[in-house]
Structure formats: C-alpha cells, structure tokens
Design a protein around this motif. Structure first.
Motif, PDB file in Angstrom:
ATOM      1  N   SER A  83      -1.218   3.429 -11.018  1.00 15.08           N
ATOM      2  CA  SER A  83      -2.648   3.146 -10.985  1.00 15.08           C
ATOM      3  C   SER A  83      -3.363   4.427 -10.578  1.00 15.08           C
ATOM      4  N   ARG A 115     -15.370  -9.513  -2.576  1.00 12.12           N
ATOM      5  CA  ARG A 115     -13.929  -9.507  -2.317  1.00 12.12           C
ATOM      6  C   ARG A 115     -13.705  -9.326  -0.812  1.00 12.12           C
ATOM      7  N   SER A 138       1.643   1.476  -7.390  1.00 15.34           N
ATOM      8  CA  SER A 138       1.515   0.023  -7.433  1.00 15.34           C
ATOM      9  C   SER A 138       0.110  -0.312  -7.925  1.00 15.34           C
ATOM     10  N   ALA A 139      -0.317  -1.507  -7.716  1.00 18.09           N
ATOM     11  CA  ALA A 139      -1.595  -1.976  -8.248  1.00 18.09           C
ATOM     12  C   ALA A 139      -2.783  -1.302  -7.557  1.00 18.09           C
ATOM     13  N   GLU A 140      -3.881  -1.214  -8.308  1.00 20.32           N
ATOM     14  CA  GLU A 140      -5.139  -0.744  -7.728  1.00 20.32           C
ATOM     15  C   GLU A 140      -5.747  -1.918  -6.962  1.00 20.32           C
ATOM     16  N   THR A 141      -5.695  -1.839  -5.651  1.00 25.43           N
ATOM     17  CA  THR A 141      -6.169  -2.921  -4.790  1.00 25.43           C
ATOM     18  C   THR A 141      -7.295  -2.419  -3.903  1.00 25.43           C
ATOM     19  N   ALA A 144     -11.073  -4.880  -7.767  1.00 23.07           N
ATOM     20  CA  ALA A 144     -10.677  -4.461  -6.418  1.00 23.07           C
ATOM     21  C   ALA A 144     -11.860  -4.077  -5.543  1.00 23.07           C
ATOM     22  N   TYR A 177       1.071  -1.275  -2.528  1.00 24.30           N
ATOM     23  CA  TYR A 177      -0.077  -2.051  -2.083  1.00 24.30           C
ATOM     24  C   TYR A 177       0.048  -3.474  -2.618  1.00 24.30           C
ATOM     25  N   GLU A 178      -0.019  -4.415  -1.711  1.00 25.99           N
ATOM     26  CA  GLU A 178       0.132  -5.825  -2.057  1.00 25.99           C
ATOM     27  C   GLU A 178      -1.124  -6.347  -2.752  1.00 25.99           C
ATOM     28  N   LYS A 179      -0.926  -7.057  -3.844  1.00 24.72           N
ATOM     29  CA  LYS A 179      -2.033  -7.668  -4.570  1.00 24.72           C
ATOM     30  C   LYS A 179      -2.414  -8.998  -3.921  1.00 24.72           C
ATOM     31  N   GLY A 180      -3.665  -9.402  -4.121  1.00 27.23           N
ATOM     32  CA  GLY A 180      -4.113 -10.715  -3.696  1.00 27.23           C
ATOM     33  C   GLY A 180      -4.346 -10.899  -2.213  1.00 27.23           C
TER      34      GLY A 180
END
Length: 187
Positions: free
Chosen positions: A6, A67, A25-28, A62, A145-148
């Motif tokens: 990401s 959010r 990892s994900a863009e959070t 994100a 980075y953890e999503k959600g």
C-alpha cells in the motif's frame, strides 16, 4: 503495484516535495496517522512559526471523517505535536483538483510496464521518479496494520470534544484542537 503493498503520499504544497510511504499491509487509519506523524517529525523544523497544520484529503475509506479509529488517531496526533490539525476533504469525483493525484499519475507513467513483484521493487522505482524536477522522499514502513479497527462509543466520547466540524461545511472541514487530552472542553 506489487501484491500486499500500500502507498500513502504527502505532497508539501509549500515546496512541491513529495514523500511516499510504502507499507506491506493494508492502507488503514493507523498506517496513515503513523505516516503523518513521521512526516511531521522529519519536517517540523522547517515550520517553526506554524500555528495550524492543514491537510488536504481525498476522503478514502481509511481517512473518512466518520471513521472512529481515524478520529482517535488524528486527535492523538494533534495532541502529540501540540498543534491544531485541520482536515480539508475533496468532495467525491473531484480528484482532478487534488494535487497528489497528479503525483500518482506521474508515478504510474514512470513505472509503466515495470514488474513490481516486491515491495523493494516498488520502493526502488518510486525513489527514481521525478516530480517537479525532484526525486520523492520514499520510505518503507515496516509492520502489519490491522484492518477494521474500530473505537467503541464509550472511548470515542472522550475524543469527540476535540473533533470539531465546520458549521458551514461539516463533512468537508474538520479541525482538532491540540489541547491536553481529557474531559475538558477544547479551546
């Protein structure tokens, strides 16, 4: 872009310097807040008289202004750097006015056809592109980075007094105060 990569970009409109942060990892919300904090740590000496940090955002998932994890992290960032942060959101379908989108287009054109089979390849290619006759500052962000991630309503209530929306444009203009964290009213 390489699988599992990401990217988050910061374009300094004062000097056209582009900083690109690649993560694995994900863009959070956490990834973005960390990148903003690192950018400020590297650049704050250039702005000794700044009274407010204004950040233009695209309103992606994100960084949405509703959010909960983003609200928490941005309030914490404002309080860490002891500076009000103002978020200005571009409305949907207005990316042509967002300068960072032109940077992404330049990067995509530069690495057109390149095989980006690893995060190292993406970082290497990005560090050699040019934006306004300058190479970007490119960082590799370690960690996952953890999503959600969500903040529960009880905890969020402590942050909301510091999350102030513009009366005229409440969805597109948010300012957080850099007062000490607590139950008191922001100034």
């Amino acid at each position: 872009m390489a699988v599992g990569v990401s990217a988050f970009g910061i374009l300094n409109l004062d000097n056209d310097e582009l900083s690109i942060y690649f993560g694995q990892s994900a863009e959070t919300s956490d990834f973005i807040a960390d990148c903003l904090e690192w950018w400020w740590q590297d650049n704050q000496d250039h702005y000794p008289e700044i009274e407010e940090w204004v950040i233009n955002l695209d309103g992606g998932p994100a960084t949405r202004s509703d959010r909960t994890q983003f609200i928490k992290r941005m309030v914490e960032l404002a309080q860490t750097i002891m500076l009000p942060i103002r978020l200005i959101y571009y409305p949907p379908y207005h990316s042509k006015y967002n300068a960072i989108e032109r940077c992404w287009a330049a990067l995509e054109q530069y690495w057109n056809g390149a095989i980006l089979d690893s995060v190292e390849a993406a970082v290497q290619w990005a560090s050699h592109m040019t934006w306004k006759a300058m190479n970007p500052v490119v960082y590799l962000v370690e960690g996952i980075y953890e999503k959600g991630v969500k903040v529960l309503a009880e905890e969020l209530a402590d942050y909301l007094p510091f999350w102030q929306r513009s009366e005229a444009l409440p969805k597109w203009d948010i300012t957080r105060c850099a007062t000490k964290f607590g139950k008191g009213k922001p100034h």
